[in-house]
Design a protein around this motif. Structure first.
Motif, PDB file in Angstrom:
ATOM      1  N   ALA A  27       0.639  -1.161   0.035  1.00 17.88           N
ATOM      2  CA  ALA A  27       0.009   0.198  -0.069  1.00 17.88           C
ATOM      3  C   ALA A  27       0.770   1.179  -0.241  1.00 17.88           C
ATOM      4  CB  ALA A  27      -1.002  -0.037   1.117  1.00 17.88           C
ATOM      5  N   LEU A  28       1.899   1.169   0.888  1.00 18.82           N
ATOM      6  CA  LEU A  28       2.916   2.459   0.698  1.00 18.82           C
ATOM      7  C   LEU A  28       3.373   2.494  -0.653  1.00 18.82           C
ATOM      8  CD1 LEU A  28       4.177   4.258   3.099  1.00 18.82           C
ATOM      9  CD2 LEU A  28       6.310   2.778   2.752  1.00 18.82           C
ATOM     10  N   ILE A  29       3.822   1.519  -1.171  1.00 21.27           N
ATOM     11  CA  ILE A  29       4.594   1.691  -2.583  1.00 21.27           C
ATOM     12  C   ILE A  29       3.537   2.407  -3.507  1.00 21.27           C
ATOM     13  CG2 ILE A  29       5.394   0.491  -4.576  1.00 21.27           C
ATOM     14  CD1 ILE A  29       6.682  -1.378  -2.602  1.00 21.27           C
ATOM     15  N   VAL A  30       2.377   1.683  -3.773  1.00 22.14           N
ATOM     16  CA  VAL A  30       1.345   2.051  -4.395  1.00 22.14           C
ATOM     17  C   VAL A  30       0.816   3.359  -4.139  1.00 22.14           C
ATOM     18  CG1 VAL A  30      -1.127   1.711  -5.115  1.00 22.14           C
ATOM     19  CG2 VAL A  30       0.304  -0.195  -5.061  1.00 22.14           C
ATOM     20  N   PHE A  31       0.706   3.916  -2.957  1.00 24.51           N
ATOM     21  CA  PHE A  31       0.090   5.217  -2.528  1.00 24.51           C
ATOM     22  C   PHE A  31       1.129   6.275  -3.313  1.00 24.51           C
ATOM     23  CE2 PHE A  31       0.533   9.048   0.294  1.00 24.51           C
ATOM     24  CZ  PHE A  31      -1.090   9.257   0.122  1.00 24.51           C
ATOM     25  N   PHE A  32       2.787   6.073  -2.800  1.00 27.16           N
ATOM     26  CA  PHE A  32       3.370   7.318  -3.141  1.00 27.16           C
ATOM     27  C   PHE A  32       3.839   7.038  -4.738  1.00 27.16           C
ATOM     28  CE2 PHE A  32       4.560   7.212   1.214  1.00 27.16           C
ATOM     29  CZ  PHE A  32       4.345   8.611   1.621  1.00 27.16           C
ATOM     30  N   VAL A  34       1.480   6.329  -6.796  1.00 33.99           N
ATOM     31  CA  VAL A  34       0.439   7.071  -7.559  1.00 33.99           C
ATOM     32  C   VAL A  34       0.592   8.803  -7.357  1.00 33.99           C
ATOM     33  CG1 VAL A  34      -2.161   7.422  -7.613  1.00 33.99           C
ATOM     34  CG2 VAL A  34      -1.144   5.097  -7.445  1.00 33.99           C
ATOM     35  N   VAL A  35       0.674   9.000  -6.167  1.00 36.17           N
ATOM     36  CA  VAL A  35       0.844  10.464  -5.797  1.00 36.17           C
ATOM     37  C   VAL A  35       2.017  11.128  -6.656  1.00 36.17           C
ATOM     38  CG1 VAL A  35       1.486  12.253  -3.937  1.00 36.17           C
ATOM     39  CG2 VAL A  35      -0.169  10.225  -3.470  1.00 36.17           C
ATOM     40  N   ASP A  41       3.246  12.780 -14.104  1.00 38.11           N
ATOM     41  CA  ASP A  41       2.664  11.599 -15.370  1.00 38.11           C
ATOM     42  C   ASP A  41       3.774  10.621 -15.771  1.00 38.11           C
ATOM     43  OD1 ASP A  41       0.530  11.072 -16.881  1.00 38.11           O
ATOM     44  OD2 ASP A  41       1.235  12.022 -18.611  1.00 38.11           O
ATOM     45  N   ASN A  42       4.542   9.925 -14.722  1.00 34.10           N
ATOM     46  CA  ASN A  42       5.502   8.924 -15.051  1.00 34.10           C
ATOM     47  C   ASN A  42       5.122   7.948 -14.002  1.00 34.10           C
ATOM     48  OD1 ASN A  42       7.262   7.070 -15.518  1.00 34.10           O
ATOM     49  ND2 ASN A  42       8.779   9.025 -16.544  1.00 34.10           N
ATOM     50  N   TYR A  43       4.265   7.045 -13.985  1.00 34.95           N
ATOM     51  CA  TYR A  43       3.944   5.882 -12.951  1.00 34.95           C
ATOM     52  C   TYR A  43       5.244   4.715 -12.670  1.00 34.95           C
ATOM     53  CZ  TYR A  43      -0.615   8.157 -12.768  1.00 34.95           C
ATOM     54  OH  TYR A  43      -1.465   9.202 -12.593  1.00 34.95           O
ATOM     55  N   ALA A  48       9.291   2.564  -9.371  1.00 34.59           N
ATOM     56  CA  ALA A  48      10.516   2.021  -9.388  1.00 34.59           C
ATOM     57  C   ALA A  48      11.266   2.784  -8.281  1.00 34.59           C
ATOM     58  CB  ALA A  48      11.242   2.300 -10.721  1.00 34.59           C
ATOM     59  N   ILE A  49      11.300   3.908  -8.083  1.00 32.63           N
ATOM     60  CA  ILE A  49      12.040   4.803  -7.038  1.00 32.63           C
ATOM     61  C   ILE A  49      11.472   4.386  -5.739  1.00 32.63           C
ATOM     62  CG2 ILE A  49      12.039   7.063  -5.934  1.00 32.63           C
ATOM     63  CD1 ILE A  49      12.094   8.104  -8.600  1.00 32.63           C
TER      64      ILE A  49
END
Length: 270
Positions: A27-32, A34-35, A41-43, A48-49
């Motif tokens: 969830a942490l990876i997905v949240f940040f 996406v944010v 505009d580069n998901y 990866a970061i």
């Protein structure tokens, strides 16, 4: 041979905890991802970061949860805990996160990010804050569970009464930084002092952090009577009484107007 039910329960708890931790990190990876991905505009790059940021974050969180909290925080060594936490945060930020970001992530994913100096102050601070951000929720949840457990134990102690005989019933009261054991049989009266109470016993007086109403709820109704908004008395020590006051061990306690009916019912007078 059948496996004991307790083993299944323990295994289920372990698997449940692992699942919760796994979900948190995903969830942490997905949240940040996406944010930050929405902002530029580069998901793909931002996901990866976030993945490259995981090692330092994992070390900080689990070293704190399973080393620093048990060895320092739970032993009330709060200053040592704080010092070692910030030392750990600094080490993982500078020894792991900063090199990964500077020498791999920036050249690969952020080629336009012109920062070549390892010790750039703003970048170091951003790195430390970024690593620490992942620890806020798990450590907050851990501290909350510790607080709940501590509060629950205090309540059990405060409500705890020996059940073997009437003479042994007692209550624990918080006096300064300790819990003091007071036997019901020794309490003469209790007086309200706003957020505190003064408990007069046969041997001493103590001032404890507790409301008079909470204290009333902890006492047996057969032995104790609230006679005023500021006083609870023990019926065993009543020497004399009138419509306006009760005397206990040569001390006069006023009877409140709204309590007179109940006092009359209990004492059978006026």
């Amino acid at each position: 041979m059948s496996v004991p039910k307790s083993n299944y329960t323990l295994k289920a708890k372990v698997l449940n905890r692992i699942a919760k931790h796994f979900i948190y990190w995903i969830a942490l990876i997905v949240f940040f991802g996406v944010v930050w991905g929405t902002s530029d505009d580069n998901y793909y790059r931002n996901f990866a970061i976030q993945l490259y940021s995981l090692p330092s974050r994992l070390i900080l969180v689990y070293a704190t949860l399973y080393v620093l909290i048990p060895h320092f925080f739970l032993k009330k060594r709060f200053i040592s805990f704080t010092i070692f936490y910030f030392l750990l945060l600094t080490i993982v930020s500078l020894a792991i996160q900063r090199p990964v970001m500077l020498y791999h992530v920036q050249p690969t994913y952020l080629p336009d990010w012109n920062v070549s100096n390892f010790f750039t102050v703003t970048e170091l601070m951003n790195t430390i804050l970024d690593v620490n951000l992942a620890a806020v929720i798990p450590l907050g949840a851990s501290f909350y569970r510790i607080w709940l457990s501590s509060n629950s134990q205090d309540q059990k102690l405060e409500k705890g009464t020996a059940e073997s005989s009437e003479e042994e019933k007692f209550i624990y009261l918080k006096v300064e930084k300790r819990l003091e054991k007071i036997f019901f049989k020794d309490i003469v009266y209790i007086e309200s002092l706003k957020n505190y109470i003064k408990v007069k016993t046969t041997e001493k007086e103590i001032v404890a952090y507790k409301s008079l109403t909470a204290m009333q709820n902890s006492l047996p109704e057969s032995k104790f009577l609230r006679v005023h908004r500021s006083f609870i008395i023990c019926l065993d020590f009543v020497d004399s009484f009138s419509p306006n006051q009760i005397t206990l061990r040569d001390e006069n306690i006023p009877i409140g107007r709204s309590y007179k009916k109940k006092v009359k019912k209990m004492l059978g007078y006026f």
